[in-house]
Design a protein around this motif. Structure first.
Motif, PDB file in Angstrom:
ATOM      1  N   ILE A 148       0.845  -1.202   0.000  1.00 24.14           N
ATOM      2  CA  ILE A 148       0.000   0.000   0.000  1.00 24.14           C
ATOM      3  C   ILE A 148       0.875   1.245   0.000  1.00 24.14           C
ATOM      4  O   ILE A 148       0.648   2.184  -0.772  1.00 24.14           O
ATOM      5  CB  ILE A 148      -0.950   0.015   1.224  1.00 24.14           C
ATOM      6  CG1 ILE A 148      -1.898  -1.177   1.198  1.00 24.14           C
ATOM      7  CG2 ILE A 148      -1.698   1.347   1.311  1.00 24.14           C
ATOM      8  CD1 ILE A 148      -2.889  -1.190   0.076  1.00 24.14           C
ATOM      9  N   ALA A 149       1.919   1.267   0.853  1.00 18.76           N
ATOM     10  CA  ALA A 149       2.840   2.411   0.886  1.00 18.76           C
ATOM     11  C   ALA A 149       3.543   2.547  -0.466  1.00 18.76           C
ATOM     12  O   ALA A 149       3.701   3.657  -0.984  1.00 18.76           O
ATOM     13  CB  ALA A 149       3.849   2.241   2.016  1.00 18.76           C
ATOM     14  N   ALA A 150       3.936   1.422  -1.055  1.00 16.23           N
ATOM     15  CA  ALA A 150       4.620   1.456  -2.351  1.00 16.23           C
ATOM     16  C   ALA A 150       3.701   1.977  -3.456  1.00 16.23           C
ATOM     17  O   ALA A 150       4.151   2.697  -4.353  1.00 16.23           O
ATOM     18  CB  ALA A 150       5.139   0.062  -2.706  1.00 16.23           C
ATOM     19  N   LEU A 151       2.412   1.638  -3.396  1.00 20.96           N
ATOM     20  CA  LEU A 151       1.471   2.139  -4.399  1.00 20.96           C
ATOM     21  C   LEU A 151       1.342   3.663  -4.336  1.00 20.96           C
ATOM     22  O   LEU A 151       1.278   4.331  -5.370  1.00 20.96           O
ATOM     23  CB  LEU A 151       0.101   1.485  -4.225  1.00 20.96           C
ATOM     24  CG  LEU A 151      -0.007   0.032  -4.664  1.00 20.96           C
ATOM     25  CD1 LEU A 151      -1.349  -0.547  -4.249  1.00 20.96           C
ATOM     26  CD2 LEU A 151       0.182  -0.088  -6.162  1.00 20.96           C
ATOM     27  N   GLY A 152       1.300   4.200  -3.127  1.00 21.93           N
ATOM     28  CA  GLY A 152       1.245   5.652  -2.980  1.00 21.93           C
ATOM     29  C   GLY A 152       2.496   6.310  -3.533  1.00 21.93           C
ATOM     30  O   GLY A 152       2.433   7.295  -4.284  1.00 21.93           O
ATOM     31  N   TYR A 153       3.646   5.737  -3.215  1.00 20.70           N
ATOM     32  CA  TYR A 153       4.912   6.265  -3.723  1.00 20.70           C
ATOM     33  C   TYR A 153       4.980   6.139  -5.244  1.00 20.70           C
ATOM     34  O   TYR A 153       5.398   7.059  -5.945  1.00 20.70           O
ATOM     35  CB  TYR A 153       6.091   5.538  -3.077  1.00 20.70           C
ATOM     36  CG  TYR A 153       7.421   5.970  -3.627  1.00 20.70           C
ATOM     37  CD1 TYR A 153       7.985   7.176  -3.227  1.00 20.70           C
ATOM     38  CD2 TYR A 153       8.096   5.201  -4.556  1.00 20.70           C
ATOM     39  CE1 TYR A 153       9.191   7.599  -3.749  1.00 20.70           C
ATOM     40  CE2 TYR A 153       9.309   5.615  -5.091  1.00 20.70           C
ATOM     41  CZ  TYR A 153       9.853   6.812  -4.671  1.00 20.70           C
ATOM     42  OH  TYR A 153      11.047   7.225  -5.196  1.00 20.70           O
ATOM     43  N   ALA A 154       4.537   4.995  -5.760  1.00 21.27           N
ATOM     44  CA  ALA A 154       4.576   4.771  -7.211  1.00 21.27           C
ATOM     45  C   ALA A 154       3.701   5.778  -7.952  1.00 21.27           C
ATOM     46  O   ALA A 154       4.041   6.210  -9.050  1.00 21.27           O
ATOM     47  CB  ALA A 154       4.143   3.343  -7.537  1.00 21.27           C
ATOM     48  N   LEU A 185      -6.246  10.037  -6.255  1.00 18.86           N
ATOM     49  CA  LEU A 185      -5.477   9.174  -5.359  1.00 18.86           C
ATOM     50  C   LEU A 185      -6.122   9.126  -3.978  1.00 18.86           C
ATOM     51  O   LEU A 185      -6.239   8.053  -3.379  1.00 18.86           O
ATOM     52  CB  LEU A 185      -4.027   9.662  -5.253  1.00 18.86           C
ATOM     53  CG  LEU A 185      -3.132   8.874  -4.296  1.00 18.86           C
ATOM     54  CD1 LEU A 185      -3.032   7.410  -4.705  1.00 18.86           C
ATOM     55  CD2 LEU A 185      -1.748   9.512  -4.220  1.00 18.86           C
ATOM     56  N   ARG A 186      -6.571  10.260  -3.476  1.00 21.85           N
ATOM     57  CA  ARG A 186      -7.247  10.298  -2.173  1.00 21.85           C
ATOM     58  C   ARG A 186      -8.478   9.408  -2.191  1.00 21.85           C
ATOM     59  O   ARG A 186      -8.703   8.613  -1.273  1.00 21.85           O
ATOM     60  CB  ARG A 186      -7.633  11.732  -1.820  1.00 21.85           C
ATOM     61  CG  ARG A 186      -6.453  12.612  -1.494  1.00 21.85           C
ATOM     62  CD  ARG A 186      -6.818  14.084  -1.419  1.00 21.85           C
ATOM     63  NE  ARG A 186      -7.858  14.325  -0.443  1.00 21.85           N
ATOM     64  CZ  ARG A 186      -8.686  15.363  -0.493  1.00 21.85           C
ATOM     65  NH1 ARG A 186      -8.616  16.253  -1.469  1.00 21.85           N
ATOM     66  NH2 ARG A 186      -9.606  15.516   0.428  1.00 21.85           N
ATOM     67  N   SER A 187      -9.300   9.521  -3.232  1.00 16.37           N
ATOM     68  CA  SER A 187     -10.512   8.707  -3.336  1.00 16.37           C
ATOM     69  C   SER A 187     -10.172   7.224  -3.452  1.00 16.37           C
ATOM     70  O   SER A 187     -10.811   6.376  -2.822  1.00 16.37           O
ATOM     71  CB  SER A 187     -11.341   9.119  -4.554  1.00 16.37           C
ATOM     72  OG  SER A 187     -11.800  10.429  -4.410  1.00 16.37           O
ATOM     73  N   PHE A 188      -9.172   6.916  -4.250  1.00 18.10           N
ATOM     74  CA  PHE A 188      -8.760   5.526  -4.434  1.00 18.10           C
ATOM     75  C   PHE A 188      -8.290   4.910  -3.127  1.00 18.10           C
ATOM     76  O   PHE A 188      -8.723   3.812  -2.743  1.00 18.10           O
ATOM     77  CB  PHE A 188      -7.645   5.458  -5.490  1.00 18.10           C
ATOM     78  CG  PHE A 188      -7.066   4.082  -5.634  1.00 18.10           C
ATOM     79  CD1 PHE A 188      -7.738   3.106  -6.361  1.00 18.10           C
ATOM     80  CD2 PHE A 188      -5.873   3.750  -5.021  1.00 18.10           C
ATOM     81  CE1 PHE A 188      -7.209   1.822  -6.489  1.00 18.10           C
ATOM     82  CE2 PHE A 188      -5.328   2.476  -5.139  1.00 18.10           C
ATOM     83  CZ  PHE A 188      -6.014   1.508  -5.872  1.00 18.10           C
ATOM     84  N   LEU A 189      -7.426   5.627  -2.399  1.00 16.29           N
ATOM     85  CA  LEU A 189      -6.920   5.083  -1.131  1.00 16.29           C
ATOM     86  C   LEU A 189      -8.045   4.933  -0.104  1.00 16.29           C
ATOM     87  O   LEU A 189      -8.088   3.950   0.627  1.00 16.29           O
ATOM     88  CB  LEU A 189      -5.804   5.975  -0.583  1.00 16.29           C
ATOM     89  CG  LEU A 189      -4.494   5.913  -1.345  1.00 16.29           C
ATOM     90  CD1 LEU A 189      -3.528   6.993  -0.847  1.00 16.29           C
ATOM     91  CD2 LEU A 189      -3.864   4.533  -1.225  1.00 16.29           C
ATOM     92  N   ARG A 190      -8.934   5.904  -0.046  1.00 16.07           N
ATOM     93  CA  ARG A 190     -10.057   5.829   0.898  1.00 16.07           C
ATOM     94  C   ARG A 190     -10.913   4.598   0.596  1.00 16.07           C
ATOM     95  O   ARG A 190     -11.265   3.832   1.489  1.00 16.07           O
ATOM     96  CB  ARG A 190     -10.885   7.104   0.826  1.00 16.07           C
ATOM     97  CG  ARG A 190     -11.976   7.188   1.888  1.00 16.07           C
ATOM     98  CD  ARG A 190     -12.588   8.569   1.909  1.00 16.07           C
ATOM     99  NE  ARG A 190     -11.737   9.551   2.527  1.00 16.07           N
ATOM    100  CZ  ARG A 190     -11.677   9.781   3.838  1.00 16.07           C
ATOM    101  NH1 ARG A 190     -12.412   9.069   4.661  1.00 16.07           N
ATOM    102  NH2 ARG A 190     -10.897  10.705   4.329  1.00 16.07           N
TER     103      ARG A 190
END
Length: 195
Positions: A148-154, A185-190
């Motif tokens: 999950i952290a890597a997806l945000g960074y990617a 990205l905010r919507s996707f992560l939420r």
């Protein structure tokens, strides 16, 4: 006026971010700052040392931005993640050259890449640990916190390193485009992390 060292770093962020590290000479940085090349070399003994200095400053600023976002967000993991995403995008919206630095990170030599990884590793470890703890408590959907952290960074590095792919789907690399990407990205992560 800012101290000379800070002005050199600031000019280097913009020049490296817009044109790339390899395309910018120390002479050009000196002209941009209004000093002689020898002044740049007084503060940074080589271009590699200057690149390390730029990455150190940008990494330190990232720590400050993320810490402030975490402290100001409510004690809700989705709200904290949202605050971090907003905070990380804010400097890039104000100063798009920062995105170019993400592109340049993928081109660093092994030594520079290792030094950068060492600088940001505590931040990565903290993010992964936070996600793992919140998943274990049931406040976030269970998943692989490292991925999950890597997806945000990617996502962040992808907007810098793959702008043509994003343009193919209609994305523009202006302030409005960055805000749109941030919101998606905010919507996707939420949606992905809601328990």
């Amino acid at each position: 006026m800012a101290p000379t060292r800070d002005r050199i770093i600031d000019a280097s962020v913009d020049l490296f971010g817009v044109r790339g590290v390899d395309a910018v000479s120390l002479d050009e940085i000196a002209r941009h700052v209004g000093v002689r090349k020898q002044t740049v070399l007084y503060w940074f003994e080589s271009k590699d040392v200057l690149v390390d200095g730029v990455l150190e400053v940008v990494a330190a600023e990232l720590f400050v931005v993320i810490d402030a976002a975490v402290r100001s967000a409510p004690d809700d993991p989705l709200e904290r993640i949202d605050a971090i995403v907003r905070a990380v995008f804010r400097p890039a919206v104000r100063r798009p050259a920062l995105l170019g630095l993400f592109r340049e990170v993928s081109r660093l030599d092994v030594g520079q890449a290792d030094r950068l990884r060492e600088r940001i590793q505590p931040l990565v470890d903290r993010a992964v640990s936070y996600l793992a703890d919140e998943m274990a408590s049931g406040r976030l959907r269970t998943g692989d916190p490292g991925l999950i952290a890597a997806l945000g960074y990617a996502t962040l590095t992808g907007i810098a390193t793959e702008p043509e792919a994003l343009r193919a789907v209609g994305w523009t690399s202006d302030a409005a485009g960055l805000r749109n990407l941030r919101d998606e990205l905010r919507s996707f992560l939420r949606a992905a992390l809601a328990p």
